[in-house]
Design a protein around this motif. Sequence first.
Motif, PDB file in Angstrom:
ATOM      1  N   ASP A 114      83.865  39.186  34.801  1.00 15.54           N
ATOM      2  CA  ASP A 114      83.361  39.148  33.435  1.00 15.54           C
ATOM      3  C   ASP A 114      82.130  38.262  33.318  1.00 15.54           C
ATOM      4  O   ASP A 114      81.604  38.077  32.219  1.00 15.54           O
ATOM      5  CB  ASP A 114      84.446  38.610  32.478  1.00 15.54           C
ATOM      6  CG  ASP A 114      85.493  39.657  32.154  1.00 15.54           C
ATOM      7  OD1 ASP A 114      85.243  40.843  32.432  1.00 15.54           O
ATOM      8  OD2 ASP A 114      86.553  39.282  31.634  1.00 15.54           O
ATOM      9  N   ALA A 115      81.664  37.684  34.421  1.00  9.79           N
ATOM     10  CA  ALA A 115      80.634  36.659  34.336  1.00  9.79           C
ATOM     11  C   ALA A 115      79.220  37.227  34.308  1.00  9.79           C
ATOM     12  O   ALA A 115      78.486  37.048  33.340  1.00  9.79           O
ATOM     13  CB  ALA A 115      80.790  35.670  35.490  1.00  9.79           C
ATOM     14  N   THR A 141      76.169  26.327  32.654  1.00 13.57           N
ATOM     15  CA  THR A 141      77.324  27.084  32.195  1.00 13.57           C
ATOM     16  C   THR A 141      78.579  26.420  32.712  1.00 13.57           C
ATOM     17  O   THR A 141      78.584  25.825  33.804  1.00 13.57           O
ATOM     18  CB  THR A 141      77.265  28.551  32.663  1.00 13.57           C
ATOM     19  OG1 THR A 141      78.346  29.275  32.108  1.00 13.57           O
ATOM     20  CG2 THR A 141      77.320  28.652  34.179  1.00 13.57           C
ATOM     21  N   ALA A 142      79.629  26.463  31.930  1.00 15.16           N
ATOM     22  CA  ALA A 142      80.911  25.898  32.317  1.00 15.16           C
ATOM     23  C   ALA A 142      81.978  26.960  32.088  1.00 15.16           C
ATOM     24  O   ALA A 142      82.336  27.262  30.955  1.00 15.16           O
ATOM     25  CB  ALA A 142      81.227  24.643  31.510  1.00 15.16           C
ATOM     26  N   THR A 143      82.448  27.555  33.161  1.00 18.37           N
ATOM     27  CA  THR A 143      83.454  28.599  33.069  1.00 18.37           C
ATOM     28  C   THR A 143      84.293  28.590  34.330  1.00 18.37           C
ATOM     29  O   THR A 143      83.803  28.259  35.419  1.00 18.37           O
ATOM     30  CB  THR A 143      82.811  29.989  32.891  1.00 18.37           C
ATOM     31  OG1 THR A 143      83.819  30.994  32.980  1.00 18.37           O
ATOM     32  CG2 THR A 143      81.769  30.255  33.965  1.00 18.37           C
ATOM     33  N   ALA A 144      85.551  28.969  34.192  1.00 18.75           N
ATOM     34  CA  ALA A 144      86.440  29.022  35.345  1.00 18.75           C
ATOM     35  C   ALA A 144      86.050  30.132  36.303  1.00 18.75           C
ATOM     36  O   ALA A 144      86.508  30.153  37.446  1.00 18.75           O
ATOM     37  CB  ALA A 144      87.883  29.219  34.876  1.00 18.75           C
ATOM     38  N   SER A 183      75.950  27.936  41.472  1.00 21.05           N
ATOM     39  CA  SER A 183      74.757  28.162  40.636  1.00 21.05           C
ATOM     40  C   SER A 183      75.080  27.898  39.167  1.00 21.05           C
ATOM     41  O   SER A 183      74.756  28.688  38.282  1.00 21.05           O
ATOM     42  CB  SER A 183      74.221  29.590  40.829  1.00 21.05           C
ATOM     43  OG  SER A 183      73.882  29.825  42.175  1.00 21.05           O
ATOM     44  N   THR A 184      75.718  26.767  38.917  1.00 18.43           N
ATOM     45  CA  THR A 184      76.218  26.472  37.575  1.00 18.43           C
ATOM     46  C   THR A 184      75.165  25.861  36.657  1.00 18.43           C
ATOM     47  O   THR A 184      75.366  25.827  35.442  1.00 18.43           O
ATOM     48  CB  THR A 184      77.419  25.528  37.658  1.00 18.43           C
ATOM     49  OG1 THR A 184      77.060  24.376  38.440  1.00 18.43           O
ATOM     50  CG2 THR A 184      78.611  26.229  38.293  1.00 18.43           C
ATOM     51  N   SER A 185      74.069  25.357  37.214  1.00 22.29           N
ATOM     52  CA  SER A 185      72.985  24.846  36.369  1.00 22.29           C
ATOM     53  C   SER A 185      71.677  24.951  37.124  1.00 22.29           C
ATOM     54  O   SER A 185      71.646  25.040  38.356  1.00 22.29           O
ATOM     55  CB  SER A 185      73.242  23.399  35.932  1.00 22.29           C
ATOM     56  OG  SER A 185      73.243  22.526  37.041  1.00 22.29           O
ATOM     57  N   SER A 186      70.579  24.958  36.376  1.00 14.83           N
ATOM     58  CA  SER A 186      69.252  25.075  36.995  1.00 14.83           C
ATOM     59  C   SER A 186      68.217  24.384  36.136  1.00 14.83           C
ATOM     60  O   SER A 186      68.415  24.184  34.933  1.00 14.83           O
ATOM     61  CB  SER A 186      68.866  26.551  37.185  1.00 14.83           C
ATOM     62  OG  SER A 186      68.690  27.172  35.920  1.00 14.83           O
TER      63      SER A 186
END
Length: 744
Positions: A454-455, A581-584, A589-592
Amino acid sequence: MAALGIAGAVAAPSSADATPTASASVPAVGGATSRTVTLVTGDRVVATTVAEKTRYTIDPAVPGDAAFQSYQDPQGDYHVVPALAAPFLGTALNPSLFDVTAQLRAATTAAESDAGADATTGAAAEVSPQSSARLVAALRQAVGADVQAGRRPGTTVPKLTGLPAAPRNDSAEPAPDAAGYPQRILQVDVTDRSGKPANGTAFLINTDSSLKFLNQITINDGVDRVAVPAGHYSIAFNAQTFDAKGNVTSVYALTQTDFTVPATGTVPDVVLNGRSAVTFKVATPLAATSQLANVLWNRGEATQPTTSAAVAVPDGGGGTMPDPSADISYQALGNIPFGMNPQPAPKVGTLSVEAQWIGGRGSYRYDTVFPATGVPDLSALRVTAAQLATEHDHYYTDPASPKQGGVEDLPWDYANPQPIAGSVVVPQSLPADVTEYLNVLPQFEWVQQVFEGDAIAFLGDPITPAAGSTTSIDWGRGPLAPGVGQHTLLPGATSAYSDDYCGACVAGANLSMNFSDFDDSTPGQQGNPNYAGGSPLAVNSSLSVYQNGQLLGTTPDSSTVSISDAPATGAKYQVSYTTSTATAQMSQSTSSDTTLAFSSTPAAEAGAALTPLGTCVGQSQSTPCLVLPVLNIGTQLAVSEENTAAPGAETMGLDIGHVSYNGTGSHAAITSAAVQVSFDGGKTWQTAQLSHTGAATSGDYTAAWTNPAADTGVCPSIRITATDALGGSIDQTVSNAYEIVKGA
């Protein structure tokens, strides 16, 4: 101060139990917008609009067997009806619950924030996974009871509670019907595939002029009688069968291309025989099991309406469509067979049929399409090895992402575009290596999209592979980072299937720029939040723009810059874009953090004029689009298909270039590049060894460093910097770019 317009994304809903049926408009790429409708059954429909054309992607609520009928109604509204819901339309279920266009209209009204409002307000209704599951269970129970008792499916009234109100249909145009014309009584007789009286719905169109008659009729117990004007007609009937548990076991369509309702004398019955329907199956070089049957049936009238009579109606996604035609698609996923009867090309009016079939086994898949001016014998279609292009797809994924994703392959006949086209997401386990065989046809292009849970959704540029060719494509290979990209545009790019808008251009005083948030390692592939998913990824972003050293503005949740009064003599710009982004579902590549510097005077450089296949904001015959000399980063990190690497030696291919479209754009020399890696969250940095793999100023390098030993996963950050001969620069950092895992 310059006029700065920034388009922002819409954050995902925080509650898993109350998802709005229709989302607000969210920027996709370039001039595109994507909006999502969640049907009461939990199935999702994404409407993507480009250049005033809208395409629709259907994502079933549960991967596996599913079937739908999608169609444009006489008012121009686009509907998607799950086969399980079809027997209850007009009785237990209001047909407007499946009117995607009405849902989208409602979402743009002032009542948008009140998702549970009464239908008369025009607001979108609320659905949730729990309410959808209850509804589906009730429908299956009712259908199963009918099948066990030998009754017509839909006879039993299901026990439905908490059903949301249907959106109001605010379309301004009335349905074309028989009013004002002398009436004749037409009887339609339909039998199912076992020879018994059939039940279902049919579209009936006057092929002399759809303004005389275009309506949906209901066939109960094998018959319907309807008053129509004399003239030439065509009909398309569809139905479905069920088992005793309420599961859909088959769907089929019966059409008759031409018949006549005489002005005098006896009106012959129209007889549709279900036994004439044949099951859609394509003979392929290797054995293949059906995964998707998707058939578009578009029946048009003999003469185009005059300007005064034409009906231009909103398509719900922000575009418009021409005078109504009978435009119907049938979709059957998984083990549900689809059948249809062969029919000749029309004697009056037009008929376009596109029959897409996807099938495979294990590690290979065939994706085929058969265009026709009549309905071909769907049981006799075949492809040979000489007609196929081979594509080796490598599906990468985030270790935290669900292992079930999806793929969407869109065949597009750009020489004969249809007014509406829908497609369906085919389930695909991740990670995986799949060999895909595409049949090659003149004037057809393929647009491919891959959904990582779903991401994230990765959309590739259109392709026209040659028969006999072999290519290899990586999907979702990290590190994922914001970018504009290097793109290939094709003759059919001005369609709802692809985006011909320049992501970094200037035309006169209009300067525009657009980032995708999660571009992967393949040039031309753009990664963005998956709005087809049940829980769209929320990206927190901030965009700052400087012109000649002066801050024009800083805006949160923004990815697009539009300046309407850029200096005619050019200016120096700095654009800073941060994302998190903060998601399970994401651990990588969670931040840039990206900073670009460039000038808006590309006219002095040869090749800056945008290819004629593209367009941009502010373009006219006297004001051409010029591609801005924005630096672009391409990487090929040596990782597994879960974007992990083992301790020890690590390498990364690095391509520093410029934003381009079919090669148009800056070709300025690359004057410097550097790569740094941090293993402690950015507290300290190590400089990677960089070696040229091409000419000194080509921008082609290999970076090398050593991954430390780690008992548990370590997620390094990567920083890349580069400059060019024009004074442009890029500085980009991606946190948690990949993961170091023993044995990777």
